[in-house]
Design a protein around this motif. Structure first.
Motif, mmCIF file in Angstrom:
data_model
loop_
_atom_site.group_PDB
_atom_site.id
_atom_site.type_symbol
_atom_site.label_atom_id
_atom_site.label_comp_id
_atom_site.label_asym_id
_atom_site.label_seq_id
_atom_site.Cartn_x
_atom_site.Cartn_y
_atom_site.Cartn_z
ATOM 1 N N ASN A 130 -4.249 0.459 -2.164
ATOM 2 C CA ASN A 130 -4.046 -0.833 -1.522
ATOM 3 C C ASN A 130 -3.963 -1.933 -2.563
ATOM 4 O O ASN A 130 -4.374 -1.751 -3.712
ATOM 5 N N ASP A 131 -3.435 -3.074 -2.136
ATOM 6 C CA ASP A 131 -3.327 -4.235 -3.022
ATOM 7 C C ASP A 131 -2.698 -3.843 -4.361
ATOM 8 O O ASP A 131 -3.223 -4.150 -5.435
ATOM 9 N N GLN A 159 -5.392 6.773 -1.411
ATOM 10 C CA GLN A 159 -4.939 5.574 -0.716
ATOM 11 C C GLN A 159 -4.963 4.414 -1.689
ATOM 12 O O GLN A 159 -6.016 4.122 -2.277
ATOM 13 N N ARG A 192 0.084 5.757 0.228
ATOM 14 C CA ARG A 192 -0.882 6.852 0.237
ATOM 15 C C ARG A 192 -0.227 8.079 -0.380
ATOM 16 O O ARG A 192 0.800 8.554 0.121
ATOM 17 N N ARG A 210 -9.748 -0.986 -4.818
ATOM 18 C CA ARG A 210 -8.383 -1.006 -4.271
ATOM 19 C C ARG A 210 -7.906 0.381 -3.877
ATOM 20 O O ARG A 210 -7.150 0.530 -2.926
ATOM 21 N N SER A 231 0.828 -1.205 0.000
ATOM 22 C CA SER A 231 0.000 0.000 0.000
ATOM 23 C C SER A 231 0.861 1.254 0.000
ATOM 24 O O SER A 231 1.995 1.244 0.509
#
Length: 125
Positions: free
Chosen positions: A84-85, A82, A19, A67, A17
């Motif tokens: 993720n994955d 953000q 951000r 995601r 991840s």
């Protein structure tokens, strides 16, 4: 003078991840649109998502839906992405962009008036 400054990019492994932040200054309206785009080597700059500053609506590209999540801090004039994955195909330079008004053709990069300098995101396999 409007300025957009991205930060938060880097190198991450598949499934990790990151951000990203987009710090804005000089945007004087409350109705502008914040968009995120990315550009991989040899490819066109593509739409990732956008958020309207005046309401809660968010729109995502199908490739990142589920995601990636966009948010904003109105008081600090910062937009966040953000991620993720993460996958190797997410590797690109990520840009935030702003339009002075609410954009209807949200995927059209020509509709955005201001751009940040970009931040590199690299996802290793």
């Amino acid at each position: 003078q409007v300025q957009l400054v991205e930060s938060g990019g880097g190198l991450v492994q598949t499934g990790g991840s990151l951000r990203l932040s987009c710090t804005t200054s000089g945007l004087t309206t409350s109705t502008h649109t914040m968009g995120w785009f990315r550009q991989a080597p040899g490819k066109e700059r593509e739409f990732v998502g956008c958020i309207f500053w005046s309401d809660i609506r968010r729109f995502y590209a199908d490739s990142v839906k589920g995601r990636f999540t966009m948010s904003r801090d109105n008081a600090k004039s910062i937009a966040y992405l953000q991620m993720n994955d993460l996958k190797p195909e997410d590797t690109a330079v990520y840009y935030c962009a702003a339009a002075r008004s609410m954009v209807t053709a949200i995927r059209d990069k020509e509709k955005y008036d201001y751009w940040g300098q970009g931040t590199q995101v690299t996802v290793s396999s």
